[in-house]
Design an enzyme around this catalytic site. Structure first.
Site, PDB file in Angstrom:
ATOM      1  N   HIS A 145      -7.831  -3.609  -5.000  1.00 35.13           N
ATOM      2  CA  HIS A 145      -8.101  -4.899  -5.510  1.00 35.13           C
ATOM      3  C   HIS A 145      -8.566  -5.982  -4.357  1.00 35.13           C
ATOM      4  O   HIS A 145      -7.931  -5.929  -3.285  1.00 35.13           O
ATOM      5  CB  HIS A 145      -7.088  -5.409  -6.345  1.00 35.13           C
ATOM      6  CG  HIS A 145      -5.746  -5.685  -5.839  1.00 35.13           C
ATOM      7  ND1 HIS A 145      -5.403  -7.078  -5.099  1.00 35.13           N
ATOM      8  CD2 HIS A 145      -4.675  -4.974  -5.532  1.00 35.13           C
ATOM      9  CE1 HIS A 145      -4.114  -6.982  -4.680  1.00 35.13           C
ATOM     10  NE2 HIS A 145      -3.535  -5.786  -4.944  1.00 35.13           N
ATOM     11  N   GLU A 193      -6.194  -8.724  -9.784  1.00 34.62           N
ATOM     12  CA  GLU A 193      -5.098  -8.009  -9.890  1.00 34.62           C
ATOM     13  C   GLU A 193      -3.819  -8.736 -10.031  1.00 34.62           C
ATOM     14  O   GLU A 193      -2.755  -8.596 -11.021  1.00 34.62           O
ATOM     15  CB  GLU A 193      -5.201  -6.804  -8.910  1.00 34.62           C
ATOM     16  CG  GLU A 193      -4.304  -5.635  -9.222  1.00 34.62           C
ATOM     17  CD  GLU A 193      -2.782  -5.813  -8.596  1.00 34.62           C
ATOM     18  OE1 GLU A 193      -1.752  -5.185  -8.933  1.00 34.62           O
ATOM     19  OE2 GLU A 193      -2.536  -6.952  -7.473  1.00 34.62           O
ATOM     20  N   GLU A 194      -3.628  -9.395  -8.994  1.00 35.96           N
ATOM     21  CA  GLU A 194      -1.972  -9.902  -8.657  1.00 35.96           C
ATOM     22  C   GLU A 194      -1.768 -10.829 -10.033  1.00 35.96           C
ATOM     23  O   GLU A 194      -0.450 -10.884 -10.120  1.00 35.96           O
ATOM     24  CB  GLU A 194      -2.124 -10.964  -7.371  1.00 35.96           C
ATOM     25  CG  GLU A 194      -2.431  -9.991  -6.177  1.00 35.96           C
ATOM     26  CD  GLU A 194      -0.997  -8.905  -5.756  1.00 35.96           C
ATOM     27  OE1 GLU A 194      -0.318  -8.999  -6.579  1.00 35.96           O
ATOM     28  OE2 GLU A 194      -1.270  -8.631  -4.663  1.00 35.96           O
ATOM     29  N   HIS A 209       3.368  -9.793  -0.655  1.00 31.30           N
ATOM     30  CA  HIS A 209       3.486 -10.941  -1.376  1.00 31.30           C
ATOM     31  C   HIS A 209       3.851 -12.077  -0.375  1.00 31.30           C
ATOM     32  O   HIS A 209       4.679 -13.146  -0.820  1.00 31.30           O
ATOM     33  CB  HIS A 209       4.112 -11.173  -2.592  1.00 31.30           C
ATOM     34  CG  HIS A 209       3.317 -10.285  -3.604  1.00 31.30           C
ATOM     35  ND1 HIS A 209       3.882 -10.088  -4.721  1.00 31.30           N
ATOM     36  CD2 HIS A 209       2.126  -9.277  -3.354  1.00 31.30           C
ATOM     37  CE1 HIS A 209       2.971  -9.260  -5.572  1.00 31.30           C
ATOM     38  NE2 HIS A 209       2.047  -8.969  -4.719  1.00 31.30           N
TER      39      HIS A 209
HETATM   40 ZN   LIG Z   1      -1.554  -4.993  -4.531  1.00 34.39          ZN
END
Ligand SMILES: [Zn+2]
Length: 466
Positions: free
Chosen positions: A283, A330-331, A430
């Site tokens: 992604h 995606e996230e 993250h």
């Molecule tokens: Zn990822």
């Protein structure tokens, strides 16, 4: 470290003739696998791609102007690497943007805390909310509370995450990120804190989405933030010393008008059956705190470089088309993955195998699958055995294959899971610490070698896996 992978390849140079597995690869295929592994283990294309993306684009939150720049970057990269059919499939995505985020203990021991808003969190009033802290050891304890039992309080779910090689600790720990803000609202709290979903002991919090940003009815929630692990420890200590701990939290994220995101797609057309597709993806979007190097710049570098090496190392392209998909958004809820499956609905039967690299930059140690037909297991295992020079072992047929594989998997597409060693992944995941320096070029090359060899074989062999 650098020479370990290379040496191990030479230790196993006899491998190609030693297999008597369920599938007879041709001499040319065996030769090509060896060529691809050797080329990949001495090539820095993938590493340079990760460097370029994380440096020239940096953080690229879904729907942002930076994510648009990432798509433009990807198109330029694909074109300069001589991919064909380069295109961007756009779609609309709701947009959330981080604002101010501060937290402090106001009594009994006033001090600041390190926090970050969870993706999709609602805002506090501009001057914040303040309330008495109530700690729950896990999400289940919060869920067991009666409605309004925590009226006016700030609830804190202090549940830690197990460090595992295959990342299985995440599935358990992530539940609190998805549900704490909604449960907190139900019990009447004014805000929710969680211990970061991660394994780092450093003083930075891990963000991440609560519910999918496309969820039309997420339910009512309160402002929600993650605390760094040492701050979670600190709050636990303070609350052991005092029954009445007060916290003040300011979060000012905003929901902006819907914006554009997109999947960037490029292909190496097959030499004989170009309508049949082997899909590899990663992604393109990232969280906003770091520069998205291990999540998922590494995956972008791995799949682009693997397909590029297949195209440039071999005398002839494989029979089937190799399609590289860099998913957008995606996230925030697998929005690009859903868009891809909808857009290519009519082609899904022609997807022979699909795989996503989205678990950092550690070495691949296991190759699992999903949706491989019972009678094709042996053939899939034979492919896995071709990767044994890279120290990769066979997995089972219940693999996830990466988040963006969700809808393809549900549609019955055979999925491959080239599982990376994820023991360190959730130290960075993250966070502001997810930066390019964390990517090890030697480990990245092993990943590219595995993808290049695997993708070449499944694109070139006549067998299907359904
Ligand atoms: Zn990822």
């Amino acid at each position: 470290m650098q020479n370990l992978v290379v040496i191990s390849l030479f230790l196993f140079t006899g491998f190609v003739s030693s297999f008597s597995a369920a599938y007879d690869f041709s001499e040319e295929q065996k030769r090509n696998v060896k060529l691809l592994m050797n080329a990949s283990l001495h090539d820095d294309t993938g590493y340079r791609i990760v460097e370029s993306l994380t440096t020239e684009v940096g953080p690229r939150l879904a729907g942002s102007e930076a994510e648009k720049r990432a798509r433009d970057w990807a198109v330029r990269q694909f074109e300069s690497l001589k991919f064909e059919n380069v295109r961007v499939d756009t779609f609309s995505v709701p947009r959330w943007e981080r604002g101010i985020e501060t937290a402090e203990v106001t009594s009994p021991f006033p001090q600041k805390l390190s926090v970050t808003a969870l993706g999709g969190s609602v805002a506090t009033p501009a001057d914040g909310v303040e309330g008495e802290l109530h700690i729950f050891p896990n999400l289940g304890a919060l869920k067991s509370m009666k409605n309004n039992a925590m009226a006016g309080k700030i609830v804190f779910v202090d549940e830690s995450m197990a460090r595992t090689q295959d990342g299985s600790g995440y599935a358990v720990a992530v539940a609190k990120r998805g549900q704490a803000a909604f449960e907190a609202h139900r019990v009447g709290a004014v805000a929710a804190l969680i211990r970061s979903v991660g394994t780092s002991s450093h003083r930075f919090p891990h963000t991440g989405q609560m519910k999918s940003i496309t969820d039309k009815n997420p339910g009512a929630s309160v402002p929600a933030a993650a605390l760094s692990a040492p701050d979670a420890d600190q709050l636990a200590r303070i609350s052991h010393m005092s029954e009445h701990v007060r916290i003040k939290l300011i979060l000012t994220p905003e929901v902006l008008p819907a914006s554009t995101s997109g999947n960037v797609i490029a292909e190496i057309p097959g030499s004989k059956k170009d309508e049949e597709i082997v899909l590899i993806g990663a992604h393109l979007d990232s969280w906003d705190l770091g520069t998205g190097a291990v999540d998922d710049g590494a995956g972008v570098g791995i799949v682009m470089a693997a397909a590029h090496l297949i195209n440039t190392t071999l005398q002839q392209r494989p029979r089937r088309t190799v399609r590289v998909v860099l998913f957008g958004a995606e996230e925030v809820g697998l929005v690009g993955a859903k868009s891809y499956t909808d857009t290519y609905q009519d082609q899904l039967d022609l997807h022979i195998v699909a795989a996503e690299s989205d678990f950092g930059a550690g070495v691949i140690w296991r190759l699992g699958s999903a949706n491989v037909a019972e009678e094709k297991h042996d053939v899939f295992t034979a492919v896995t055995e071709m990767l044994s020079p890279l120290k990769i072992i066979p997995g089972d047929n219940t693999s996830s294959g990466g988040p963006d594989m969700k809808y393809l998997k549900e549609a019955g597409v055979p999925i491959a899971d080239l599982r990376q060693d994820g023991r360190d992944y959730f130290d960075l995941h993250h966070t502001a610490d997810d930066t390019f320096d964390k990517v090890d070029p030697v480990k990245l090359r092993q990943n590219i070698a595995a993808y290049a060899a695997f993708v070449y074989l499944v694109a070139d062999m006549e067998e299907r896996f359904r």
